[in-house]
Design a protein around this motif. Structure first.
Motif, PDB file in Angstrom:
ATOM      1  N   LEU A  58       0.846  -1.134   0.076  1.00 37.99           N
ATOM      2  CA  LEU A  58      -0.210   0.057  -0.064  1.00 37.99           C
ATOM      3  C   LEU A  58       0.967   1.183  -0.155  1.00 37.99           C
ATOM      4  O   LEU A  58       0.664   2.290  -0.680  1.00 37.99           O
ATOM      5  N   TRP A  59       1.851   1.371   0.873  1.00 42.67           N
ATOM      6  CA  TRP A  59       2.611   2.692   0.893  1.00 42.67           C
ATOM      7  C   TRP A  59       3.579   2.649  -0.369  1.00 42.67           C
ATOM      8  O   TRP A  59       3.560   3.974  -1.026  1.00 42.67           O
ATOM      9  N   ASP A  60       3.984   1.539  -1.106  1.00 43.68           N
ATOM     10  CA  ASP A  60       4.512   1.746  -2.512  1.00 43.68           C
ATOM     11  C   ASP A  60       3.509   2.408  -3.586  1.00 43.68           C
ATOM     12  O   ASP A  60       3.995   2.986  -4.536  1.00 43.68           O
ATOM     13  N   MET A  61       2.320   2.016  -3.454  1.00 41.52           N
ATOM     14  CA  MET A  61       1.268   2.263  -4.214  1.00 41.52           C
ATOM     15  C   MET A  61       1.183   3.895  -4.054  1.00 41.52           C
ATOM     16  O   MET A  61       1.013   4.593  -5.236  1.00 41.52           O
ATOM     17  N   ILE A  62       1.263   4.467  -2.948  1.00 44.07           N
ATOM     18  CA  ILE A  62       1.221   5.868  -2.788  1.00 44.07           C
ATOM     19  C   ILE A  62       2.357   6.811  -3.416  1.00 44.07           C
ATOM     20  O   ILE A  62       1.897   7.664  -3.914  1.00 44.07           O
ATOM     21  N   TYR A  63       3.451   5.842  -2.871  1.00 45.53           N
ATOM     22  CA  TYR A  63       4.534   6.749  -3.533  1.00 45.53           C
ATOM     23  C   TYR A  63       4.603   6.777  -5.200  1.00 45.53           C
ATOM     24  O   TYR A  63       5.204   7.623  -5.708  1.00 45.53           O
ATOM     25  N   SER A  64       4.239   5.272  -5.661  1.00 43.53           N
ATOM     26  CA  SER A  64       4.346   5.340  -7.118  1.00 43.53           C
ATOM     27  C   SER A  64       3.517   6.205  -7.854  1.00 43.53           C
ATOM     28  O   SER A  64       3.592   6.701  -8.967  1.00 43.53           O
ATOM     29  N   ALA A  65       1.985   6.379  -6.988  1.00 48.81           N
ATOM     30  CA  ALA A  65       1.147   7.396  -7.707  1.00 48.81           C
ATOM     31  C   ALA A  65       1.496   9.030  -7.369  1.00 48.81           C
ATOM     32  O   ALA A  65       0.754   9.662  -7.802  1.00 48.81           O
ATOM     33  N   ASN A  66       2.428   8.998  -6.705  1.00 46.52           N
ATOM     34  CA  ASN A  66       2.775  10.326  -6.181  1.00 46.52           C
ATOM     35  C   ASN A  66       1.599  10.806  -5.607  1.00 46.52           C
ATOM     36  O   ASN A  66       1.377  12.197  -5.582  1.00 46.52           O
ATOM     37  N   GLY A  67       0.901  10.275  -4.737  1.00 46.27           N
ATOM     38  CA  GLY A  67      -0.239  10.845  -4.059  1.00 46.27           C
ATOM     39  C   GLY A  67      -1.610  10.737  -4.685  1.00 46.27           C
ATOM     40  O   GLY A  67      -1.510  10.169  -5.992  1.00 46.27           O
ATOM     41  N   PHE A  68      -2.732  10.901  -4.035  1.00 44.21           N
ATOM     42  CA  PHE A  68      -3.933  10.880  -4.816  1.00 44.21           C
ATOM     43  C   PHE A  68      -4.591  12.321  -4.631  1.00 44.21           C
ATOM     44  O   PHE A  68      -5.338  12.545  -3.533  1.00 44.21           O
ATOM     45  N   PRO A  69      -4.495  13.182  -5.443  1.00 39.27           N
ATOM     46  CA  PRO A  69      -4.846  14.697  -5.098  1.00 39.27           C
ATOM     47  C   PRO A  69      -6.368  14.765  -4.593  1.00 39.27           C
ATOM     48  O   PRO A  69      -6.939  15.557  -4.254  1.00 39.27           O
ATOM     49  N   GLY A  70      -7.093  13.832  -5.537  1.00 39.08           N
ATOM     50  CA  GLY A  70      -8.516  13.702  -5.467  1.00 39.08           C
ATOM     51  C   GLY A  70      -8.870  13.354  -4.026  1.00 39.08           C
ATOM     52  O   GLY A  70     -10.065  13.608  -3.669  1.00 39.08           O
ATOM     53  N   ARG A  71      -8.034  12.684  -3.326  1.00 36.28           N
ATOM     54  CA  ARG A  71      -8.280  12.436  -1.954  1.00 36.28           C
ATOM     55  C   ARG A  71      -7.515  13.044  -1.002  1.00 36.28           C
ATOM     56  O   ARG A  71      -7.347  12.978   0.395  1.00 36.28           O
ATOM     57  N   ASN A  72      -7.107  14.049  -1.447  1.00 36.66           N
ATOM     58  CA  ASN A  72      -6.214  15.117  -0.559  1.00 36.66           C
ATOM     59  C   ASN A  72      -5.040  14.462   0.081  1.00 36.66           C
ATOM     60  O   ASN A  72      -4.776  14.519   1.331  1.00 36.66           O
ATOM     61  N   ILE A  73      -4.340  13.431  -0.621  1.00 33.58           N
ATOM     62  CA  ILE A  73      -3.123  12.923  -0.448  1.00 33.58           C
ATOM     63  C   ILE A  73      -2.151  13.240  -1.155  1.00 33.58           C
ATOM     64  O   ILE A  73      -2.127  13.085  -2.335  1.00 33.58           O
ATOM     65  N   SER A  74      -1.053  13.717  -0.621  1.00 34.33           N
ATOM     66  CA  SER A  74       0.168  14.371  -1.383  1.00 34.33           C
ATOM     67  C   SER A  74       1.513  13.766  -0.894  1.00 34.33           C
ATOM     68  O   SER A  74       1.596  13.467   0.426  1.00 34.33           O
ATOM     69  N   ILE A  75       2.343  13.742  -1.473  1.00 36.11           N
ATOM     70  CA  ILE A  75       3.819  13.429  -1.115  1.00 36.11           C
ATOM     71  C   ILE A  75       4.609  14.658  -1.052  1.00 36.11           C
ATOM     72  O   ILE A  75       4.763  15.517  -1.959  1.00 36.11           O
ATOM     73  N   GLY A  76       5.532  14.950   0.155  1.00 33.36           N
ATOM     74  CA  GLY A  76       6.486  15.911   0.061  1.00 33.36           C
ATOM     75  C   GLY A  76       6.028  17.181   0.790  1.00 33.36           C
ATOM     76  O   GLY A  76       4.612  17.407   1.062  1.00 33.36           O
ATOM     77  N   ARG A  77       6.855  18.021   1.398  1.00 40.48           N
ATOM     78  CA  ARG A  77       6.451  19.198   1.954  1.00 40.48           C
ATOM     79  C   ARG A  77       7.534  20.140   2.034  1.00 40.48           C
ATOM     80  O   ARG A  77       8.781  19.542   1.676  1.00 40.48           O
ATOM     81  N   ASN A  78       7.457  21.339   2.090  1.00 42.58           N
ATOM     82  CA  ASN A  78       8.600  22.380   2.353  1.00 42.58           C
ATOM     83  C   ASN A  78       9.431  22.361   0.988  1.00 42.58           C
ATOM     84  O   ASN A  78      10.393  22.888   0.603  1.00 42.58           O
ATOM     85  N   GLY A  79       8.449  22.081  -0.117  1.00 40.96           N
ATOM     86  CA  GLY A  79       9.141  22.377  -1.479  1.00 40.96           C
ATOM     87  C   GLY A  79       9.915  21.150  -1.924  1.00 40.96           C
ATOM     88  O   GLY A  79      10.433  21.164  -2.970  1.00 40.96           O
ATOM     89  N   TYR A  80       9.896  19.987  -0.911  1.00 42.48           N
ATOM     90  CA  TYR A  80      10.604  18.825  -1.529  1.00 42.48           C
ATOM     91  C   TYR A  80       9.749  17.659  -1.699  1.00 42.48           C
ATOM     92  O   TYR A  80       8.816  17.463  -0.764  1.00 42.48           O
ATOM     93  N   ALA A  81      10.044  16.956  -2.626  1.00 46.77           N
ATOM     94  CA  ALA A  81       9.182  15.739  -3.038  1.00 46.77           C
ATOM     95  C   ALA A  81      10.005  14.716  -3.665  1.00 46.77           C
ATOM     96  O   ALA A  81      11.181  14.981  -4.520  1.00 46.77           O
ATOM     97  N   ILE A  82       9.531  13.348  -3.717  1.00 49.05           N
ATOM     98  CA  ILE A  82      10.311  12.404  -4.277  1.00 49.05           C
ATOM     99  C   ILE A  82      10.505  12.633  -5.852  1.00 49.05           C
ATOM    100  O   ILE A  82      11.674  11.989  -6.239  1.00 49.05           O
ATOM    101  N   SER A  83       9.292  13.229  -6.433  1.00 51.50           N
ATOM    102  CA  SER A  83       9.682  13.487  -7.833  1.00 51.50           C
ATOM    103  C   SER A  83      10.749  14.335  -8.377  1.00 51.50           C
ATOM    104  O   SER A  83      11.268  14.542  -9.487  1.00 51.50           O
TER     105      SER A  83
END
Length: 313
Positions: free
Chosen positions: A199-224
């Motif tokens: 499940l965690w890999d799904m979240i990271y691979s999808a780079n979050g789910f904006p429609g569900r208000n789930i995002s990856i990264g903060r302070n201007g840093y993201a795995i992308s």
């Protein structure tokens, strides 16, 4: 020699392991077993092949029960053993495995943060892997560094004998797009935990789910923004090895992880790879030559009173 930023980072990561009671207690049992497996005049082959025997080494400290405390203690020991092994196999490279999250540069910590609405949380990042950039500041002796902050003041490389976190954060910010990072979730039990890395890999691979208000990264840093990011699973497992086959539900759940699934045994095709395969699969860009040459060069320096004696071999 062995005084670059990655080298010192690796030493501090290993010293942090030996600073815990769990690892100290386990090491009294593990060390002679590891030394016996390596033999008297070991080569890079014996070091790399320890990955085929990590489960055996782990089990020498006793069977893990099903109580929550026992599971937690066993999990901590397994994470520590995997961290020790990966760092041993990456001596002289720009790859470092870190168990203690406070050692991880802040930009990397921020990049792997998962935001659920206004709530920020991190994956169960048992180990964080960093591949430092192949740039001059990471390849020279730390005494030769001369880095200035934005107002022109020199940033000291060390503070109280440890890497200066200000320096580490400065470099990780400056060179963020050149970094690679990975997460290895380490679990002693495969059956109980396979759905978690899936499940965690799904979240990271999808780079979050904006429609569900789930995002990856903060302070201007993201795995992308990294050069590469991988998510892996490493298990003992404490369950019987024969229970696993390509059609097992627990196997299918981790088959497509971006960083692969591994265990502390020899590779079983279509089930799990030996942990020794994680280097060429995920972190090959971090070796200055290649894994075998780097280890071969390091072996004479592993003894007592040598630069790499902190591995306690």
């Amino acid at each position: 020699m062995y005084n670059t930023i990655p080298d010192i980072f690796r030493r501090e990561a290993i010293e942090a392991l030996f600073g815990t009671t769990t690892f100290q207690n386990c090491w009294q049992t593990w060390q002679p077993v590891i030394q016996q497996l390596l033999g008297a005049n070991f080569t890079e082959n014996e070091i790399i092949n320890l990955g085929d025997h990590l489960s055996t080494i782990f089990r020498t400290t006793g069977g893990i029960g099903r109580g929550q405390g026992e599971l937690s203690g066993g999990g901590t020991a397994w994470e520590s053993l995997v961290c020790w092994y990966i760092n041993l196999c990456t001596v002289g490279s720009r790859i470092v495995a870190i168990k203690k999250m406070s050692l991880v540069p802040n930009p990397i910590q921020d990049s792997i943060t998962v935001n659920y609405g206004n709530f920020a949380c991190n994956t169960e990042s048992d180990l964080t892997l960093i591949v430092f950039p192949n740039l001059n500041d990471y390849n020279i002796d730390i005494a030769q560094l001369n880095l200035l902050n934005p107002v022109g003041q020199q940033i000291l490389p060390l503070r109280n004998g440890k890497l200066n976190k200000l320096l580490i954060n400065f470099l990780a910010d400056r060179d963020f797009s050149h970094y690679e990072a990975g997460i290895i979730q380490c679990k002693t039990n495969w059956n109980d935990n396979a759905q978690i890395p899936m499940l965690w890999d799904m979240i990271y691979s999808a780079n979050g789910f904006p429609g569900r208000n789930i995002s990856i990264g903060r302070n201007g840093y993201a795995i992308s923004g990294l050069t590469r990011f991988t998510y892996s699973f490493a298990t003992v497992p404490t369950n019987q090895r024969g229970n696993y086959n390509p059609n097992s539900v627990s196997v299918k759940r981790v088959t497509n992880l971006s960083g692969g699934n591994y265990w502390g045994n020899t590779t079983t095709p279509n089930v799990a790879r030996s942990l020794k395969e994680i280097f060429t699969n995920n972190y090959v860009n971090g070796f200055n030559t290649n894994i075998r040459n780097d280890i071969r060069t390091a072996i004479p320096h592993l003894g007592i009173n040598n630069p790499l004696s902190y591995f306690a071999l």
